[in-house]
Design a protein around this motif. Sequence first.
Motif, short mmCIF file in Angstrom:
data_model
loop_
_atom_site.label_atom_id
_atom_site.label_comp_id
_atom_site.label_asym_id
_atom_site.label_seq_id
_atom_site.Cartn_x
_atom_site.Cartn_y
_atom_site.Cartn_z
N HIS A 4 0.82 -1.21 0.00
CA HIS A 4 0.00 0.00 0.00
C HIS A 4 0.86 1.27 0.00
O HIS A 4 0.46 2.29 -0.56
CB HIS A 4 -0.93 -0.01 1.22
N ARG A 5 2.04 1.16 0.61
CA ARG A 5 2.95 2.31 0.65
C ARG A 5 3.90 2.34 -0.55
O ARG A 5 4.78 3.21 -0.62
CB ARG A 5 3.75 2.29 1.95
N GLY A 6 3.76 1.38 -1.45
CA GLY A 6 4.61 1.37 -2.64
C GLY A 6 6.01 0.90 -2.38
O GLY A 6 6.93 1.24 -3.14
N ARG A 7 6.21 0.08 -1.33
CA ARG A 7 7.56 -0.34 -0.98
C ARG A 7 7.75 -1.86 -1.02
O ARG A 7 8.76 -2.35 -0.51
CB ARG A 7 7.93 0.19 0.42
N LEU A 8 6.82 -2.58 -1.61
CA LEU A 8 6.96 -4.03 -1.69
C LEU A 8 7.75 -4.40 -2.93
O LEU A 8 7.33 -4.13 -4.06
CB LEU A 8 5.59 -4.72 -1.72
N ALA A 9 8.90 -5.01 -2.73
CA ALA A 9 9.79 -5.38 -3.84
C ALA A 9 9.63 -6.86 -4.16
O ALA A 9 9.47 -7.69 -3.27
CB ALA A 9 11.24 -5.06 -3.48
N ALA A 10 9.70 -7.18 -5.44
CA ALA A 10 9.65 -8.56 -5.89
C ALA A 10 10.96 -8.91 -6.60
O ALA A 10 11.55 -8.05 -7.24
CB ALA A 10 8.46 -8.77 -6.81
N PRO A 11 11.41 -10.16 -6.50
CA PRO A 11 10.77 -11.25 -5.76
C PRO A 11 10.98 -11.10 -4.26
O PRO A 11 11.92 -10.44 -3.80
CB PRO A 11 11.50 -12.49 -6.29
N LEU A 12 10.09 -11.73 -3.49
CA LEU A 12 10.23 -11.74 -2.05
C LEU A 12 11.39 -12.64 -1.65
O LEU A 12 11.67 -13.64 -2.31
CB LEU A 12 8.95 -12.25 -1.39
N ALA A 67 8.93 9.38 6.24
CA ALA A 67 8.48 10.68 5.76
C ALA A 67 7.77 10.52 4.42
O ALA A 67 8.25 9.82 3.53
CB ALA A 67 9.68 11.62 5.62
N GLY A 68 6.64 11.16 4.29
CA GLY A 68 5.88 11.09 3.05
C GLY A 68 4.83 10.01 3.03
O GLY A 68 4.01 9.97 2.10
N ASP A 69 4.84 9.08 4.00
CA ASP A 69 3.82 8.04 4.04
C ASP A 69 2.46 8.64 4.40
O ASP A 69 2.34 9.36 5.40
CB ASP A 69 4.17 6.97 5.09
N GLU A 70 1.47 8.34 3.61
CA GLU A 70 0.13 8.81 3.91
C GLU A 70 -0.54 7.88 4.91
O GLU A 70 -0.29 6.67 4.91
CB GLU A 70 -0.70 8.88 2.63
N GLU A 71 -1.41 8.42 5.73
CA GLU A 71 -2.16 7.59 6.65
C GLU A 71 -3.20 6.78 5.87
O GLU A 71 -3.70 7.22 4.83
CB GLU A 71 -2.86 8.46 7.70
N PHE A 72 -3.50 5.60 6.38
CA PHE A 72 -4.54 4.78 5.75
C PHE A 72 -5.26 3.98 6.82
O PHE A 72 -4.77 3.82 7.94
CB PHE A 72 -3.94 3.86 4.68
N THR A 73 -6.43 3.48 6.45
CA THR A 73 -7.21 2.67 7.38
C THR A 73 -7.07 1.21 7.01
O THR A 73 -6.92 0.85 5.84
CB THR A 73 -8.70 3.07 7.33
N ALA A 74 -7.11 0.34 8.02
CA ALA A 74 -6.95 -1.10 7.81
C ALA A 74 -8.00 -1.86 8.60
O ALA A 74 -8.41 -1.42 9.69
CB ALA A 74 -5.55 -1.54 8.22
N LEU A 75 -8.40 -2.99 8.05
CA LEU A 75 -9.39 -3.86 8.69
C LEU A 75 -8.82 -5.28 8.73
O LEU A 75 -8.31 -5.78 7.73
CB LEU A 75 -10.70 -3.85 7.89
N VAL A 76 -8.91 -5.91 9.91
CA VAL A 76 -8.54 -7.31 10.06
C VAL A 76 -9.82 -8.08 10.38
O VAL A 76 -10.48 -7.80 11.38
CB VAL A 76 -7.50 -7.51 11.19
N ILE A 77 -10.16 -9.06 9.55
CA ILE A 77 -11.30 -9.93 9.83
C ILE A 77 -10.77 -11.26 10.36
O ILE A 77 -9.87 -11.86 9.77
CB ILE A 77 -12.16 -10.16 8.57
N GLY A 78 -11.34 -11.70 11.47
CA GLY A 78 -10.79 -12.83 12.20
C GLY A 78 -9.74 -12.36 13.18
O GLY A 78 -8.74 -13.03 13.45
N ALA A 79 -10.00 -11.19 13.75
CA ALA A 79 -8.99 -10.47 14.53
C ALA A 79 -8.63 -11.14 15.85
O ALA A 79 -7.58 -10.84 16.42
CB ALA A 79 -9.46 -9.04 14.79
N LEU A 80 -9.47 -12.04 16.36
CA LEU A 80 -9.21 -12.62 17.68
C LEU A 80 -8.46 -13.95 17.60
O LEU A 80 -8.05 -14.48 18.63
CB LEU A 80 -10.54 -12.82 18.43
N GLY A 81 -8.28 -14.48 16.41
CA GLY A 81 -7.53 -15.72 16.25
C GLY A 81 -6.04 -15.48 16.18
O GLY A 81 -5.56 -14.34 16.24
N ARG A 82 -5.27 -16.57 16.03
CA ARG A 82 -3.81 -16.45 15.97
C ARG A 82 -3.38 -15.53 14.83
O ARG A 82 -2.57 -14.62 15.01
CB ARG A 82 -3.18 -17.83 15.76
N SER A 83 -3.91 -15.79 13.64
CA SER A 83 -3.50 -14.98 12.48
C SER A 83 -3.94 -13.54 12.64
O SER A 83 -3.20 -12.61 12.30
CB SER A 83 -4.10 -15.57 11.20
#
Length: 353
Positions: free
Chosen positions: A150-158, A174-190
């Motif tokens: 989302h921040r444009g910093r994921l490089a491939a290959p992993l 610096a320069g990172d914009e704020e964003f909102t995130a949602l986790v579904i299944g938030a109470l489990g291990r993952s």
Amino acid sequence: MTDLHLWLRHEVRSTERRTPIVPADARRLVGSGVTLTVEESPQRIFPIEEYEAAGCRVAPAGSWTRAPEAAVVIGLKELPDRPDRLAHRHIFFGHAYKQQPGAEELLRRFAAGGGALLDLEYLVDDTGRRLAAFGFWAGYLGAALAVLQHRGRLAAPLTPTSKEELDEGLRPAAGDEEFTALVIGALGRSGRGARVAFLTAGVEATAWDLAETRDLDRPALLGHDVLVNAVLATTPIPPFLREQDLDDPARRLRTLCDVTVDVGSPLNVLPVYDRTTEWTAPVRRLREEPPLDLIAIDNLPSLLPLESSTDFSAALLPELLRFETGGSWGRCLDRFHQTCRELGIDKGEFGDV
């Protein structure tokens, strides 16, 4: 401990660097009377010399097919396509009990050879709680990759990394914009792992679990920038995302990470894609305007192989030490037999665990 021979196999997937048994726990197994054979592996995070020092036998990669019949072969991910007949008891994540692609063929290989699958996903206590899982690290890495994308910093290959290096890359810059995130299944291990990763990235994620998904608020879901799914459904439930949701003009969602990757299963809660993403190409564009990117990698914890293997092995060790007593392993075998019966597969003579 009765006479138990465990055979730790090499993983055929080149990106799989984890192991279900780390050298320190191998030493404890050998000390308790277990015979432990470890196959050589060019990618396993721990070198074969550490297993030798722990008292393990060493065998060439892929030699489990010639292991003694009574040996129990243990691994993590999929078996190679050959042999057609599987004669041993195998411990690994089989992904074979929810009508996934290739599941019936795998079970028929066991039936043909007289072996059995003891699926680690179904290694549970008498309340149904998973006894050994990679869930926390899967959630942590799923959220971490979503943040970087989302921040444009994921490089491939992993490439595999350390937690310290990963966390350094997650921290806001610096320069990172704020964003909102949602986790579904938030109470489990993952889900817990995902929330911790988001906090490391400076994001307080919205946390949904059973209560919030019984009557799903789709506009609220689509109103987040990033979504991490950590729900592995065991019974049919309405999907969280549908094709028509992706084309909703009000959709704010831009980055989707499916940690559970239940693609191909009728229980999939995100039936909006039909194949996983890979280390070489971790992101797939699902929609162009507005953009929506998907991350769906089915061995996320292998990106932190040291931490995830150490935690998993520690949880699995007590179950291996009481392998012959039934209990959790008996439940695994029961599930295998049940699924074979449901599919009408002639199991032959499997024997007892």
